[in-house]
Design an enzyme around this catalytic site. Structure first.
Site, PDB file in Angstrom:
ATOM      1  N   ASP A   1       0.869  -1.166   0.000  1.00 37.06           N
ATOM      2  CA  ASP A   1       0.000   0.000   0.000  1.00 37.06           C
ATOM      3  C   ASP A   1       0.907   1.217   0.000  1.00 37.06           C
ATOM      4  O   ASP A   1       1.548   1.538   1.008  1.00 37.06           O
ATOM      5  CB  ASP A   1      -0.894   0.001   1.240  1.00 37.06           C
ATOM      6  CG  ASP A   1      -1.905   1.140   1.241  1.00 37.06           C
ATOM      7  OD1 ASP A   1      -1.747   2.092   0.441  1.00 37.06           O
ATOM      8  OD2 ASP A   1      -2.854   1.095   2.045  1.00 37.06           O
TER       9      ASP A   1
ATOM     10  N   ARG B   1     -12.636  16.463 -14.269  1.00 37.69           N
ATOM     11  CA  ARG B   1     -11.387  15.839 -13.825  1.00 37.69           C
ATOM     12  C   ARG B   1     -10.585  16.840 -13.002  1.00 37.69           C
ATOM     13  O   ARG B   1      -9.369  16.923 -13.131  1.00 37.69           O
ATOM     14  CB  ARG B   1     -10.569  15.348 -15.027  1.00 37.69           C
ATOM     15  CG  ARG B   1     -11.153  14.155 -15.756  1.00 37.69           C
ATOM     16  CD  ARG B   1     -11.110  12.896 -14.899  1.00 37.69           C
ATOM     17  NE  ARG B   1     -11.673  11.755 -15.592  1.00 37.69           N
ATOM     18  CZ  ARG B   1     -12.943  11.397 -15.523  1.00 37.69           C
ATOM     19  NH1 ARG B   1     -13.790  12.099 -14.784  1.00 37.69           N
ATOM     20  NH2 ARG B   1     -13.391  10.350 -16.175  1.00 37.69           N
TER      21      ARG B   1
ATOM     22  N   TYR C   1      -8.048  15.286 -10.295  1.00 36.54           N
ATOM     23  CA  TYR C   1      -7.179  14.391 -11.057  1.00 36.54           C
ATOM     24  C   TYR C   1      -6.225  15.210 -11.920  1.00 36.54           C
ATOM     25  O   TYR C   1      -5.006  14.975 -11.906  1.00 36.54           O
ATOM     26  CB  TYR C   1      -8.024  13.464 -11.928  1.00 36.54           C
ATOM     27  CG  TYR C   1      -7.212  12.521 -12.779  1.00 36.54           C
ATOM     28  CD1 TYR C   1      -6.565  11.424 -12.215  1.00 36.54           C
ATOM     29  CD2 TYR C   1      -7.110  12.696 -14.157  1.00 36.54           C
ATOM     30  CE1 TYR C   1      -5.833  10.548 -12.985  1.00 36.54           C
ATOM     31  CE2 TYR C   1      -6.376  11.822 -14.939  1.00 36.54           C
ATOM     32  CZ  TYR C   1      -5.739  10.750 -14.364  1.00 36.54           C
ATOM     33  OH  TYR C   1      -4.997   9.881 -15.131  1.00 36.54           O
TER      34      TYR C   1
ATOM     35  N   LYS D   1      -2.154  15.332 -11.530  1.00 36.20           N
ATOM     36  CA  LYS D   1      -1.322  14.842 -12.630  1.00 36.20           C
ATOM     37  C   LYS D   1      -0.448  15.949 -13.213  1.00 36.20           C
ATOM     38  O   LYS D   1       0.642  15.682 -13.745  1.00 36.20           O
ATOM     39  CB  LYS D   1      -2.191  14.192 -13.708  1.00 36.20           C
ATOM     40  CG  LYS D   1      -2.822  12.875 -13.268  1.00 36.20           C
ATOM     41  CD  LYS D   1      -1.775  11.859 -12.833  1.00 36.20           C
ATOM     42  CE  LYS D   1      -2.375  10.504 -12.499  1.00 36.20           C
ATOM     43  NZ  LYS D   1      -1.351   9.512 -12.100  1.00 36.20           N
TER      44      LYS D   1
ATOM     45  N   ILE E   1      -7.319   5.146 -22.125  1.00 35.87           N
ATOM     46  CA  ILE E   1      -6.793   3.791 -22.286  1.00 35.87           C
ATOM     47  C   ILE E   1      -7.857   2.791 -21.840  1.00 35.87           C
ATOM     48  O   ILE E   1      -8.412   2.895 -20.750  1.00 35.87           O
ATOM     49  CB  ILE E   1      -5.515   3.593 -21.459  1.00 35.87           C
ATOM     50  CG1 ILE E   1      -4.472   4.670 -21.800  1.00 35.87           C
ATOM     51  CG2 ILE E   1      -4.946   2.194 -21.686  1.00 35.87           C
ATOM     52  CD1 ILE E   1      -4.079   4.720 -23.263  1.00 35.87           C
TER      53      ILE E   1
ATOM     54  N   PRO F   1      -9.365  -1.913 -17.123  1.00 37.37           N
ATOM     55  CA  PRO F   1     -10.439  -2.196 -16.160  1.00 37.37           C
ATOM     56  C   PRO F   1     -10.910  -0.976 -15.386  1.00 37.37           C
ATOM     57  O   PRO F   1     -12.110  -0.815 -15.134  1.00 37.37           O
ATOM     58  CB  PRO F   1      -9.796  -3.230 -15.234  1.00 37.37           C
ATOM     59  CG  PRO F   1      -8.801  -3.931 -16.109  1.00 37.37           C
ATOM     60  CD  PRO F   1      -8.250  -2.859 -17.005  1.00 37.37           C
ATOM     61  N   SER F   2      -9.997  -0.096 -15.002  1.00 37.42           N
ATOM     62  CA  SER F   2     -10.400   1.071 -14.222  1.00 37.42           C
ATOM     63  C   SER F   2     -11.245   2.050 -15.031  1.00 37.42           C
ATOM     64  O   SER F   2     -12.017   2.825 -14.470  1.00 37.42           O
ATOM     65  CB  SER F   2      -9.168   1.795 -13.669  1.00 37.42           C
ATOM     66  OG  SER F   2      -8.383   2.314 -14.723  1.00 37.42           O
TER      67      SER F   2
ATOM     68  N   ARG G   1     -15.362   4.658 -14.802  1.00 38.14           N
ATOM     69  CA  ARG G   1     -15.533   6.043 -15.249  1.00 38.14           C
ATOM     70  C   ARG G   1     -16.559   6.138 -16.365  1.00 38.14           C
ATOM     71  O   ARG G   1     -17.305   7.114 -16.449  1.00 38.14           O
ATOM     72  CB  ARG G   1     -14.182   6.611 -15.680  1.00 38.14           C
ATOM     73  CG  ARG G   1     -13.138   6.524 -14.584  1.00 38.14           C
ATOM     74  CD  ARG G   1     -11.966   7.431 -14.822  1.00 38.14           C
ATOM     75  NE  ARG G   1     -11.144   7.063 -15.952  1.00 38.14           N
ATOM     76  CZ  ARG G   1     -10.195   6.140 -15.922  1.00 38.14           C
ATOM     77  NH1 ARG G   1      -9.979   5.435 -14.823  1.00 38.14           N
ATOM     78  NH2 ARG G   1      -9.460   5.902 -16.983  1.00 38.14           N
TER      79      ARG G   1
ATOM     80  N   ARG H   1     -14.314  11.784 -28.046  1.00 42.16           N
ATOM     81  CA  ARG H   1     -13.106  12.609 -27.950  1.00 42.16           C
ATOM     82  C   ARG H   1     -11.866  11.907 -28.503  1.00 42.16           C
ATOM     83  O   ARG H   1     -10.749  12.369 -28.297  1.00 42.16           O
ATOM     84  CB  ARG H   1     -12.878  13.019 -26.496  1.00 42.16           C
ATOM     85  CG  ARG H   1     -12.456  11.892 -25.577  1.00 42.16           C
ATOM     86  CD  ARG H   1     -12.427  12.349 -24.123  1.00 42.16           C
ATOM     87  NE  ARG H   1     -11.749  11.385 -23.272  1.00 42.16           N
ATOM     88  CZ  ARG H   1     -11.715  11.446 -21.947  1.00 42.16           C
ATOM     89  NH1 ARG H   1     -12.355  12.425 -21.321  1.00 42.16           N
ATOM     90  NH2 ARG H   1     -11.065  10.545 -21.241  1.00 42.16           N
TER      91      ARG H   1
END
Length: 247
Positions: free
Chosen positions: A57, A143, A146, A150, A179, A182-183, A187, A206
């Site tokens: 973690d 976003r 995020y 980033k 991309i 799975p994540s 979204r 987009r």
């Protein structure tokens, strides 16, 4: 002989998506890959592929320090752990802000600071940080935190590159677009109000190329930045977004 033969790589968030694809790609190129994640089940599948795996973690300072001491010197550090929060500044409460900053920024600082001294003592290495095209490069709707974190990753990357450029350390950021991982499914459901296909259609609008990227395409860039093929490259934010930010 692969491009990474004789090198040791350490990867965070290696259990799925870009982290997994990159860990496997570096192993195929001959690296000894130490793959870490918080998910024991996904790590087990990497162990089956012959990779060294550890639960980690990255939000726990003591765990990161202990892992760095256990693993020892690495030649490649791929900071892939992160979280994509949905919403504007008005949706971002103190808790979401703190979580995103901790996982997307502080954890990267924590891991890099733990592994960098041994890399320096060993003569250098390549640090690869996961950023995003949704950062200081472009803004993406909903976003807020995020994009802020980033953008900070790009700043952190450039600072590390500048500070250690004469000591054999190269540090680069990767800035993917959308991309198919799975994540991303979570979204897409959020964007579509729970309707996966509706959300996916919105994301596709987009994409100038008419498709999303794949984890393997990002992994190819990771291998390049990890290898001596990129020996003249440091302090760069590498955009790999299918033209989203510039077409």
């Amino acid at each position: 002989m692969g491009r990474l033969s004789g090198k040791k790589a350490f990867v965070t968030a290696a259990g799925q998506g870009i982290g997994r694809a990159s860990a496997l790609a570096m192993a195929r190129e001959g690296a000894h890959v130490v793959a870490t994640d918080i998910n024991a089940e996904t790590l087990a599948t990497l162990a089956d592929e012959g990779l060294e795996t550890h639960l980690l973690d990255v939000r726990k300072p003591d765990a990161v320090a202990a892992m760095a001491a256990q693993v020892g010197t690495v030649d490649i550090l791929f900071n892939c752990a992160g979280y994509v929060a949905h919403g504007t500044i008005l949706d971002c409460d103190e808790e979401q802000w703190a979580f995103s900053v901790d996982l997307n920024m502080t954890a990267m600082y924590r891991v890099t600071r733990a592994f960098l001294p041994a890399m320096l003592a060993n003569g250098g290495g390549s640090i690869i940080n996961m950023s995003s095209v949704a950062s200081s490069i472009i803004a993406a709707p909903n976003r807020y935190v995020y994009g802020a974190t980033k953008a900070a990753v790009i700043g952190m990357t450039k600072a590390i590159a500048a500070d250690f450029i004469t000591q054999g350390i190269r540090c680069n950021a990767i800035c993917p677009g959308t991309i198919d991982s799975p994540s991303l499914e979570q979204r897409m459901r959020a964007l579509g109000g729970g309707d996966y296909e509706k959300g996916r259609a919105e994301f596709m609008k987009r994409q100038p190329m008419g498709r999303m990227g794949t984890p393997d395409e990002i992994a190819n860039l990771v291998v390049y930045l990890a290898s001596d093929d990129s020996s003249l490259t440091t302090g760069a934010a590498h955009v790999i977004d299918g033209g989203w930010s510039n077409v």
